[in-house]
Design a protein around this motif. Structure first.
Motif, PDB file in Angstrom:
ATOM      1  N   ALA A 222       0.266  -1.186  -0.099  1.00 38.10           N
ATOM      2  CA  ALA A 222       0.303  -0.066   0.120  1.00 38.10           C
ATOM      3  C   ALA A 222       0.943   0.806   0.103  1.00 38.10           C
ATOM      4  O   ALA A 222       0.599   2.398  -0.214  1.00 38.10           O
ATOM      5  CB  ALA A 222      -1.095   0.135   0.851  1.00 38.10           C
ATOM      6  N   GLU A 223       1.946   0.932   0.280  1.00 40.30           N
ATOM      7  CA  GLU A 223       3.075   2.549   0.216  1.00 40.30           C
ATOM      8  C   GLU A 223       2.979   2.665  -1.291  1.00 40.30           C
ATOM      9  O   GLU A 223       3.461   2.478  -2.219  1.00 40.30           O
ATOM     10  CB  GLU A 223       4.709   2.318   1.309  1.00 40.30           C
ATOM     11  N   SER A 224       3.399   4.480  -1.447  1.00 36.20           N
ATOM     12  CA  SER A 224       3.591   4.765  -2.134  1.00 36.20           C
ATOM     13  C   SER A 224       4.116   4.211  -3.405  1.00 36.20           C
ATOM     14  O   SER A 224       4.286   4.066  -4.669  1.00 36.20           O
ATOM     15  CB  SER A 224       3.458   5.982  -2.075  1.00 36.20           C
ATOM     16  N   ASP A 225       5.697   4.656  -3.456  1.00 41.65           N
ATOM     17  CA  ASP A 225       7.417   3.526  -3.427  1.00 41.65           C
ATOM     18  C   ASP A 225       7.209   2.029  -3.493  1.00 41.65           C
ATOM     19  O   ASP A 225       8.533   2.259  -4.172  1.00 41.65           O
ATOM     20  CB  ASP A 225       8.881   4.869  -3.342  1.00 41.65           C
ATOM     21  N   ILE A 226       6.764   1.658  -2.503  1.00 43.38           N
ATOM     22  CA  ILE A 226       6.895  -0.149  -3.122  1.00 43.38           C
ATOM     23  C   ILE A 226       5.865  -0.392  -3.704  1.00 43.38           C
ATOM     24  O   ILE A 226       4.300  -0.894  -4.462  1.00 43.38           O
ATOM     25  CB  ILE A 226       6.108  -0.193  -2.091  1.00 43.38           C
ATOM     26  N   ASP A 227       6.881  -0.284  -4.872  1.00 47.08           N
ATOM     27  CA  ASP A 227       6.330  -1.989  -6.754  1.00 47.08           C
ATOM     28  C   ASP A 227       6.118  -2.936  -6.670  1.00 47.08           C
ATOM     29  O   ASP A 227       5.869  -3.155  -8.034  1.00 47.08           O
ATOM     30  CB  ASP A 227       6.527  -0.969  -8.136  1.00 47.08           C
ATOM     31  N   GLY A 228       5.749  -4.259  -5.863  1.00 43.77           N
ATOM     32  CA  GLY A 228       5.990  -5.709  -5.310  1.00 43.77           C
ATOM     33  C   GLY A 228       6.897  -5.350  -5.054  1.00 43.77           C
ATOM     34  O   GLY A 228       7.400  -5.020  -3.489  1.00 43.77           O
ATOM     35  N   GLY A 229       7.192  -7.146  -4.904  1.00 45.46           N
ATOM     36  CA  GLY A 229       7.784  -7.848  -3.773  1.00 45.46           C
ATOM     37  C   GLY A 229       8.506  -8.734  -4.213  1.00 45.46           C
ATOM     38  O   GLY A 229       8.230  -8.969  -5.596  1.00 45.46           O
ATOM     39  N   LEU A 230       9.652  -8.944  -4.009  1.00 42.75           N
ATOM     40  CA  LEU A 230      11.014 -10.255  -4.102  1.00 42.75           C
ATOM     41  C   LEU A 230      10.584 -11.102  -2.382  1.00 42.75           C
ATOM     42  O   LEU A 230      11.002 -10.792  -1.981  1.00 42.75           O
ATOM     43  CB  LEU A 230      12.273 -10.111  -4.401  1.00 42.75           C
ATOM     44  N   ILE A 231       9.932 -12.322  -3.309  1.00 42.86           N
ATOM     45  CA  ILE A 231       9.951 -13.152  -2.147  1.00 42.86           C
ATOM     46  C   ILE A 231       9.934 -14.098  -2.091  1.00 42.86           C
ATOM     47  O   ILE A 231      10.601 -15.038  -2.918  1.00 42.86           O
ATOM     48  CB  ILE A 231       8.224 -13.511  -2.397  1.00 42.86           C
ATOM     49  N   GLY A 232      11.313 -13.988  -0.478  1.00 41.82           N
ATOM     50  CA  GLY A 232      11.879 -15.860  -0.455  1.00 41.82           C
ATOM     51  C   GLY A 232      10.693 -17.005   0.557  1.00 41.82           C
ATOM     52  O   GLY A 232      10.034 -17.694  -0.687  1.00 41.82           O
ATOM     53  N   GLY A 233      10.751 -17.359   1.586  1.00 41.17           N
ATOM     54  CA  GLY A 233      10.295 -18.532   2.015  1.00 41.17           C
ATOM     55  C   GLY A 233       8.468 -18.651   1.903  1.00 41.17           C
ATOM     56  O   GLY A 233       8.146 -19.695   1.258  1.00 41.17           O
ATOM     57  N   ALA A 234       7.765 -17.721   1.366  1.00 45.86           N
ATOM     58  CA  ALA A 234       6.729 -18.025   1.530  1.00 45.86           C
ATOM     59  C   ALA A 234       6.205 -17.667  -0.215  1.00 45.86           C
ATOM     60  O   ALA A 234       5.511 -17.686  -0.996  1.00 45.86           O
ATOM     61  CB  ALA A 234       5.869 -16.358   1.696  1.00 45.86           C
ATOM     62  N   SER A 235       7.875 -17.735  -1.226  1.00 43.27           N
ATOM     63  CA  SER A 235       6.967 -18.204  -2.568  1.00 43.27           C
ATOM     64  C   SER A 235       7.149 -19.906  -3.074  1.00 43.27           C
ATOM     65  O   SER A 235       6.534 -19.961  -3.729  1.00 43.27           O
ATOM     66  CB  SER A 235       8.234 -17.603  -3.664  1.00 43.27           C
ATOM     67  N   LEU A 236       7.662 -20.297  -1.310  1.00 41.42           N
ATOM     68  CA  LEU A 236       7.795 -21.778  -1.800  1.00 41.42           C
ATOM     69  C   LEU A 236       5.990 -22.800  -1.364  1.00 41.42           C
ATOM     70  O   LEU A 236       5.621 -23.826  -1.555  1.00 41.42           O
ATOM     71  CB  LEU A 236       8.896 -22.856  -0.773  1.00 41.42           C
ATOM     72  N   LYS A 237       5.273 -21.976  -0.853  1.00 41.80           N
ATOM     73  CA  LYS A 237       3.739 -22.534  -1.067  1.00 41.80           C
ATOM     74  C   LYS A 237       3.219 -21.997  -1.458  1.00 41.80           C
ATOM     75  O   LYS A 237       2.588 -20.713  -1.565  1.00 41.80           O
ATOM     76  CB  LYS A 237       3.338 -22.248   0.713  1.00 41.80           C
ATOM     77  N   THR A 238       1.992 -22.879  -2.609  1.00 43.18           N
ATOM     78  CA  THR A 238       1.084 -22.113  -3.808  1.00 43.18           C
ATOM     79  C   THR A 238       0.689 -21.186  -2.603  1.00 43.18           C
ATOM     80  O   THR A 238       0.199 -20.637  -3.410  1.00 43.18           O
ATOM     81  CB  THR A 238       0.846 -22.745  -4.285  1.00 43.18           C
ATOM     82  N   ASN A 239       0.093 -21.626  -2.023  1.00 40.56           N
ATOM     83  CA  ASN A 239      -1.207 -20.848  -1.011  1.00 40.56           C
ATOM     84  C   ASN A 239      -0.589 -19.428  -1.018  1.00 40.56           C
ATOM     85  O   ASN A 239      -1.228 -18.502  -0.927  1.00 40.56           O
ATOM     86  CB  ASN A 239      -2.420 -21.465   0.318  1.00 40.56           C
ATOM     87  N   ASP A 240       0.199 -19.495  -0.096  1.00 47.30           N
ATOM     88  CA  ASP A 240       0.916 -18.333   0.076  1.00 47.30           C
ATOM     89  C   ASP A 240       0.992 -17.145  -0.831  1.00 47.30           C
ATOM     90  O   ASP A 240       1.067 -16.172  -1.143  1.00 47.30           O
ATOM     91  CB  ASP A 240       2.082 -18.088   0.894  1.00 47.30           C
ATOM     92  N   PHE A 241       1.620 -17.989  -1.681  1.00 51.27           N
ATOM     93  CA  PHE A 241       2.072 -16.606  -3.285  1.00 51.27           C
ATOM     94  C   PHE A 241       1.144 -16.742  -3.475  1.00 51.27           C
ATOM     95  O   PHE A 241       1.160 -15.079  -3.803  1.00 51.27           O
ATOM     96  CB  PHE A 241       3.328 -17.694  -3.951  1.00 51.27           C
TER      97      PHE A 241
END
Ligand SMILES: O=C[C@H](O)COP(=O)(O)O
Length: 249
Positions: A222-241
């Protein structure tokens, strides 16, 4: 104006079975069209991931590349090899590469240039350690890492970059930068980009990485200058990601 990018960096995790699981999950679940999603598996899984994601809108990324085009570089992979698997994004300067494999700013720049020369999109990772933050050096460290690459690129090359701010103390620790802490660094990066070119600053995507999860993604994004994420641990579970991808939509 800036389409959010959610990129899942598996690091040295995963399996062929997990690749298949993600392929099925993305085939079954519609993604918001307002978000771009990428998966960045270990190199041996690129071919399988390319097949698993066929027909979905999910892009493929790679975790590293060698700046040379070919030759006696045992264990390494070139930009052209990544292109053969329709890789779009490649990480450069991840803190794990900087700290464990001694990739300094010059090595990061060489990788970014090799990626750009082959049409890949480098995701330049920058971030301060806890000691540097506590010493009040966050901005100097992060902007120094940005400048080490951006000063050496031309105006057109700069437009083809993505930057990921990843405070080292938040990576894999469960300790996330607060939205305002992350926003402050993103705003400083964007202001520095504005010194190159205001249009560049308005258009370049700045991702946050460091223990981003399904339950904190929305407030960070929601922050104005954050345009996405580089996700480590949470990208290993389909539901979380998938939940993180949805929250960026
Ligand atoms: O590349 C991803 C980042 O290093 C974040 O990893 P993490 O989400 O496990 O903290």
């Amino acid at each position: 104006m800036r389409m959010p990018l959610i990129a899942g960096n598996w690091k040295m995790n995963g399996s062929l079975e997990l690749v298949e699981q993600f392929g099925r999950a993305f085939a079954e679940t519609g993604l918001p069209t307002s978000v771009e999603v990428a998966l960045i598996p270990p190199t041996p899984y690129l071919a399988a991931m390319q097949s698993a994601l066929a027909g979905t809108a999910v892009a493929l990324g790679a975790q590293t590349l060698n700046p040379e085009t070919k030759g006696a570089h045992t264990g390494e992979v070139s930009a052209e090899m990544l292109n053969e698997f329709d890789v779009r994004y490649v990480l450069v300067g991840h803190s794990e590469r900087r700290s464990m494999y001694h990739e300094d700013d010059a090595a990061v720049l060489a990788r970014a240039k090799a990626a750009l020369a082959s049409g890949l999109v480098p995701v330049l990772c920058v971030g301060e350690t806890l000691e540097q933050r506590e010493a009040g050096q966050t901005e100097a460290v992060v902007l120094g890492q940005v400048e080490a690459v951006f000063n050496a690129l031309d105006a057109e090359q700069r437009t083809r970059m993505v930057i990921a701010y990843e405070p080292v103390w938040a990576i894999g620790t469960g300790r996330t930068a607060s939205p305002s802490q992350a926003q402050a660094v993103h705003a400083a990066i964007r202001a520095r980009l504005g010194e190159y070119d205001s249009e560049l600053a308005a258009r370049l995507r700045l991702l946050y990485g460091g223990s981003m999860k399904a339950d904190n993604a929305a407030e960070l994004l929601a922050e104005s200058d954050i345009d996405g994420g580089l996700i480590g641990g949470a990208s290993l579970k389909t539901n979380d990601f998938l939940a993180i991808c949805q929250s960026a939509g």
